[in-house]
Design a protein around this motif. Structure first.
Motif, PDB file in Angstrom:
ATOM      1  N   THR A  48      -6.645   5.460   5.601  1.00 14.70           N
ATOM      2  CA  THR A  48      -7.592   4.556   4.941  1.00 14.70           C
ATOM      3  C   THR A  48      -8.499   5.320   3.980  1.00 14.70           C
ATOM      4  OG1 THR A  48      -9.241   2.815   5.275  1.00 14.70           O
ATOM      5  CG2 THR A  48      -9.382   4.706   6.766  1.00 14.70           C
ATOM      6  N   SER A  79      -4.587   3.109   7.679  1.00 16.46           N
ATOM      7  CA  SER A  79      -5.030   2.081   6.725  1.00 16.46           C
ATOM      8  C   SER A  79      -5.774   0.964   7.449  1.00 16.46           C
ATOM      9  CB  SER A  79      -3.814   1.488   6.008  1.00 16.46           C
ATOM     10  OG  SER A  79      -4.212   0.312   5.337  1.00 16.46           O
ATOM     11  N   SER A  80      -6.831   0.476   6.824  1.00 14.19           N
ATOM     12  CA  SER A  80      -7.615  -0.612   7.427  1.00 14.19           C
ATOM     13  C   SER A  80      -6.808  -1.913   7.469  1.00 14.19           C
ATOM     14  CB  SER A  80      -8.902  -0.825   6.631  1.00 14.19           C
ATOM     15  OG  SER A  80      -8.584  -1.176   5.301  1.00 14.19           O
TER      16      SER A  80
HETATM   17  P1  13P Z   1      -7.028   1.155   2.983  1.00 14.62           P
HETATM   18  O1  13P Z   1      -7.594   2.286   2.155  1.00 14.62           O
HETATM   19  O2  13P Z   1      -7.767   1.025   4.303  1.00 14.62           O
HETATM   20  O3  13P Z   1      -5.546   1.283   3.164  1.00 14.62           O
HETATM   21  O4  13P Z   1      -7.333  -0.216   2.235  1.00 14.62           O
HETATM   22  C1  13P Z   1      -6.974  -0.398   0.894  1.00 14.62           C
HETATM   23  C2  13P Z   1      -6.786  -1.833   0.541  1.00 14.62           C
HETATM   24  O5  13P Z   1      -6.110  -2.114  -0.430  1.00 14.62           O
HETATM   25  C3  13P Z   1      -7.432  -2.878   1.363  1.00 14.62           C
HETATM   26  O6  13P Z   1      -6.841  -4.117   1.120  1.00 14.62           O
END
Ligand code: 13P
Length: 233
Positions: A48, A79-80
């Protein structure tokens, strides 16, 4: 084409696709994320909060099916949007990779809340069929998997309302190609509408193209049955 890859190959491929997404202008700052299913109930995901231009293989995070970290360098977190990715794998046993990005033409359709459901271009019909807009959901929350879940059984490419695009495939290259096809088709559709409107094809021609998927070795879900005008070409 299915190629047997080890974990290092997959991490390198994730980084390669991350750089492509950044170079193509599909992501700004930390936008976008990628995951790949490994053979043993584990998954690799982009960390993330990191630009896709900076990601190197050592920064890829390994998680289990609950999203818990199994392996990660320097305390990096998955990743979030991992809940959205994991729901794709839960709902679709045939899926091996998931990709989320904000390609500007496709994301423009998502922001305008306009589905890409006109059957107007042969490659798009063969490769992805119609592309719906999933309802708005707050990023990183379980609203996102709940919003996309109803579409996953019939689609390999979705728009996320006011947000971006989601594609999936048996492997990462297939998921990536679907995002390329989606974005190019969105650009072409915009051009056609600027020129006065896209010319939709006849049911007969749509059905012929859908029948060619097997010939081209195209797997996955991509309907060819949405609206079409009477008496069109
Ligand atoms: P991350 O960096 O947590 O993957 O999130 C990026 C994003 O596009 C959120 O929708």
């Amino acid at each position: 084409m299915k190629i047997n890859m080890n974990e290092i190959d997959i991490k390198n491929q994730i980084c390669d696709i991350c750089r492509k997404m950044w170079q193509l202008g599909w992501v700004a700052a930390n936008d976008g994320n990628i995951s790949v299913k490994l053979g043993d109930g584990l998954f690799l995901t982009t960390p993330t909060g990191m630009s896709k231009s900076f990601i190197t293989p050592d920064k890829i995070v390994k998680i289990n099916a609950k999203g818990e970290v199994v392996e990660s360098a320097d305390g990096l977190k998955p990743s979030s949007e991992i809940k959205m990715h994991l729901r794709c794998y839960e709902e679709r046993g045939d899926i091996g990779a998931v990709l989320h990005a904000h390609p500007p033409a496709a994301a423009g359709y998502a922001v305008a809340n306009r589905a890409l459901d006109e059957y107007t271009m042969v490659e798009a019909i063969i490769a992805i069929g119609s592309v719906p807009v999933a309802p708005y959901a707050t990023p990183s929350t379980s609203e996102v998997p709940d919003a996309v879940a109803p579409y996953l059984h019939e689609h390999d490419a979705l728009l996320l309302r006011n947000h971006g695009a989601l594609t999936m495939g048996a492997d990462l290259i297939t998921a990536y190609y679907r995002m390329e096809t989606l974005e190019l088709w969105a650009k072409i559709s915009l051009n056609a509408h600027l020129l006065g409107g896209a010319d939709e094809m006849s049911r007969e021609n749509i059905d012929k193209l859908c029948g060619m998927r097997e010939f081209y070795g195209i797997t996955g879900r991509h309907p060819g049955y949405k609206k079409y005008p009477e008496g069109s070409s």
